[in-house]
Design a protein around this motif. Structure first.
Motif, PDB file in Angstrom:
ATOM      1  N   GLY A  10      23.065  43.188  35.373  1.00 18.60           N
ATOM      2  CA  GLY A  10      23.196  42.157  34.351  1.00 18.60           C
ATOM      3  C   GLY A  10      24.639  42.088  33.876  1.00 18.60           C
ATOM      4  O   GLY A  10      25.343  43.097  33.840  1.00 18.60           O
ATOM      5  N   VAL A  11      25.082  40.896  33.537  1.00 18.45           N
ATOM      6  CA  VAL A  11      26.402  40.690  32.939  1.00 18.45           C
ATOM      7  C   VAL A  11      26.197  39.831  31.704  1.00 18.45           C
ATOM      8  O   VAL A  11      25.541  38.784  31.777  1.00 18.45           O
ATOM      9  N   VAL A  12      26.726  40.259  30.570  1.00 17.12           N
ATOM     10  CA  VAL A  12      26.615  39.471  29.346  1.00 17.12           C
ATOM     11  C   VAL A  12      27.962  38.829  29.066  1.00 17.12           C
ATOM     12  O   VAL A  12      28.954  39.522  28.837  1.00 17.12           O
ATOM     13  N   GLY A  13      27.999  37.516  29.120  1.00 16.69           N
ATOM     14  CA  GLY A  13      29.235  36.768  28.973  1.00 16.69           C
ATOM     15  C   GLY A  13      29.675  36.237  30.319  1.00 16.69           C
ATOM     16  O   GLY A  13      29.987  37.024  31.219  1.00 16.69           O
ATOM     17  N   GLY A  14      29.701  34.919  30.458  1.00 14.92           N
ATOM     18  CA  GLY A  14      30.044  34.318  31.751  1.00 14.92           C
ATOM     19  C   GLY A  14      31.383  33.614  31.744  1.00 14.92           C
ATOM     20  O   GLY A  14      31.577  32.642  32.492  1.00 14.92           O
ATOM     21  N   GLY A  15      32.316  34.103  30.919  1.00 15.74           N
ATOM     22  CA  GLY A  15      33.673  33.568  30.951  1.00 15.74           C
ATOM     23  C   GLY A  15      34.417  34.051  32.184  1.00 15.74           C
ATOM     24  O   GLY A  15      33.806  34.499  33.158  1.00 15.74           O
ATOM     25  N   ARG A  16      35.742  33.956  32.141  1.00 17.13           N
ATOM     26  CA  ARG A  16      36.539  34.312  33.319  1.00 17.13           C
ATOM     27  C   ARG A  16      36.268  35.745  33.770  1.00 17.13           C
ATOM     28  O   ARG A  16      36.055  36.019  34.958  1.00 17.13           O
ATOM     29  N   HIS A  23      30.747  38.102  40.302  1.00 16.88           N
ATOM     30  CA  HIS A  23      31.204  37.878  41.679  1.00 16.88           C
ATOM     31  C   HIS A  23      31.284  39.208  42.434  1.00 16.88           C
ATOM     32  O   HIS A  23      30.771  39.341  43.556  1.00 16.88           O
ATOM     33  N   ALA A  24      31.915  40.209  41.823  1.00 16.24           N
ATOM     34  CA  ALA A  24      32.108  41.495  42.496  1.00 16.24           C
ATOM     35  C   ALA A  24      30.777  42.141  42.868  1.00 16.24           C
ATOM     36  O   ALA A  24      30.619  42.687  43.965  1.00 16.24           O
ATOM     37  N   PHE A  25      29.819  42.096  41.949  1.00 16.14           N
ATOM     38  CA  PHE A  25      28.515  42.701  42.231  1.00 16.14           C
ATOM     39  C   PHE A  25      27.714  41.876  43.251  1.00 16.14           C
ATOM     40  O   PHE A  25      27.012  42.447  44.097  1.00 16.14           O
ATOM     41  N   LEU A  26      27.821  40.559  43.202  1.00 13.22           N
ATOM     42  CA  LEU A  26      27.135  39.719  44.196  1.00 13.22           C
ATOM     43  C   LEU A  26      27.630  40.036  45.601  1.00 13.22           C
ATOM     44  O   LEU A  26      26.831  40.220  46.531  1.00 13.22           O
ATOM     45  N   PRO A 146      42.591  38.969  38.051  1.00  6.04           N
ATOM     46  CA  PRO A 146      41.297  38.394  38.413  1.00  6.04           C
ATOM     47  C   PRO A 146      40.432  39.439  39.119  1.00  6.04           C
ATOM     48  O   PRO A 146      40.906  40.104  40.046  1.00  6.04           O
ATOM     49  N   VAL A 147      39.194  39.566  38.698  1.00  6.02           N
ATOM     50  CA  VAL A 147      38.341  40.656  39.187  1.00  6.02           C
ATOM     51  C   VAL A 147      38.166  40.643  40.705  1.00  6.02           C
ATOM     52  O   VAL A 147      38.253  41.700  41.341  1.00  6.02           O
ATOM     53  N   PRO A 148      37.919  39.485  41.337  1.00 10.88           N
ATOM     54  CA  PRO A 148      37.716  39.527  42.798  1.00 10.88           C
ATOM     55  C   PRO A 148      38.904  40.099  43.564  1.00 10.88           C
ATOM     56  O   PRO A 148      38.713  40.757  44.596  1.00 10.88           O
TER      57      PRO A 148
END
Length: 284
Positions: A10-16, A23-26, A146-148
């Protein structure tokens, strides 16, 4: 606890930041639920995540198709939808009250075995943990923007973080294809404390007319091999975000982290960096 990456995230907050974390977990093969405050924000979060995924697939950086990744993503507008998640990462605005309220609300719906993580870049994990009923199941996972593309994740340990979580969290980061550093809870941790210190001094140099923002950045890029100078990085992170962190570090660590006037003035004018079109650079 298994060191294998949990399947249900789960991720809470879908901002940048939250979109990048999702994205990273997907891409790592997980099933991801992103929780937002309302239906419109949840739909925007989905578009943000899938836009990032589309960029990666177009570059050939991801083995799966965008459609396959999309099938493992849900965006929702209620924390209750996170009840079956094994790991939830909070990625809301960097404000103590907002994060406390969010973490308490998420913990209330999670199974007692689930792990709750905060993406905070500077706030005290010990203070956040004190509001929780299960602080042993709480850890910091500080991703970078950027996380990716970023390969670093700061694993932040509060004194109450359980031994099983302490050993598993760095392995989860490696399973994402990233490199963990492990830091004991301290204001600003390692990365924000050092990064903000350099950035604030660079801002003071601009104020004093020592050199232009561009030349100060070039000094760090060419002389110290920083991929981006401290002022360009501040624009990317957001001047408002940097100001919030600096104010917290000023309060906890003293005068050396006092925000310069140029930072306060730019934030007051709405010059927040790349996201607003101007900061120390013109991004228009």
């Amino acid at each position: 606890m298994s060191a294998e990456l949990p399947e249900r995230i789960g991720v809470v907050g879908g901002g940048r930041m939250g979109a990048g974390i999702a994205h990273a977990f997907l891409v790592a093969g997980c099933e991801v639920v992103v929780a937002e405050r309302d239906a419109a924000a949840a739909e925007a979060a989905r578009e943000r995540v899938m836009g990032s995924v589309a960029t990666s697939t177009a570059r050939g950086a991801v083995d799966e198709t965008a459609e396959a990744l999309s099938a493992r993503l849900r965006t929702v507008d209620a924390l209750d939808e996170l009840s079956d998640r094994e790991l939830v990462v909070e990625a809301v605005f960097e404000d103590l009250r907002v994060k406390l309220d969010t973490l308490v609300g998420v913990e209330r719906v999670l199974d007692e075995r689930a792990v709750l993580a905060s993406n905070t870049s500077s706030l005290s994990l010990t203070e956040l943990a004190a509001a929780l009923h299960r602080p042993a199941r709480f850890v910091g996972l500080h991703f970078f923007n950027p996380v990716p593309a970023s390969t670093l994740v700061e694993v932040v340990l509060a004194p109450e973080t359980g031994e099983d979580v302490r050993s598993a969290a760095p392995e989860w980061v490696r399973a994402l294809g990233k490199t963990p550093i492990v830091v004991n809870d301290s204001p600003g941790f390692a990365s924000s404390r050092l990064g903000v210190a350099i950035a604030l001094e660079a801002m003071r140099m601009v104020e004093e007319g020592v050199a232009s923002a561009q030349d100060i950045d070039l000094a760090m890029e060419l002389g110290y091999r920083h991929p981006a100078g401290p002022l360009r990085t501040t624009d990317i992170v957001g001047l408002d975000v940097r100001l919030g962190i600096a104010e917290y570090l000023h309060e906890t660590l003293g005068e050396r982290f006092a925000p310069p006037d140029v930072l306060r003035e730019k934030v007051a004018r709405g010059e927040l960096g790349r996201k607003s079109g101007t900061g120390f650079y013109d991004w228009s």
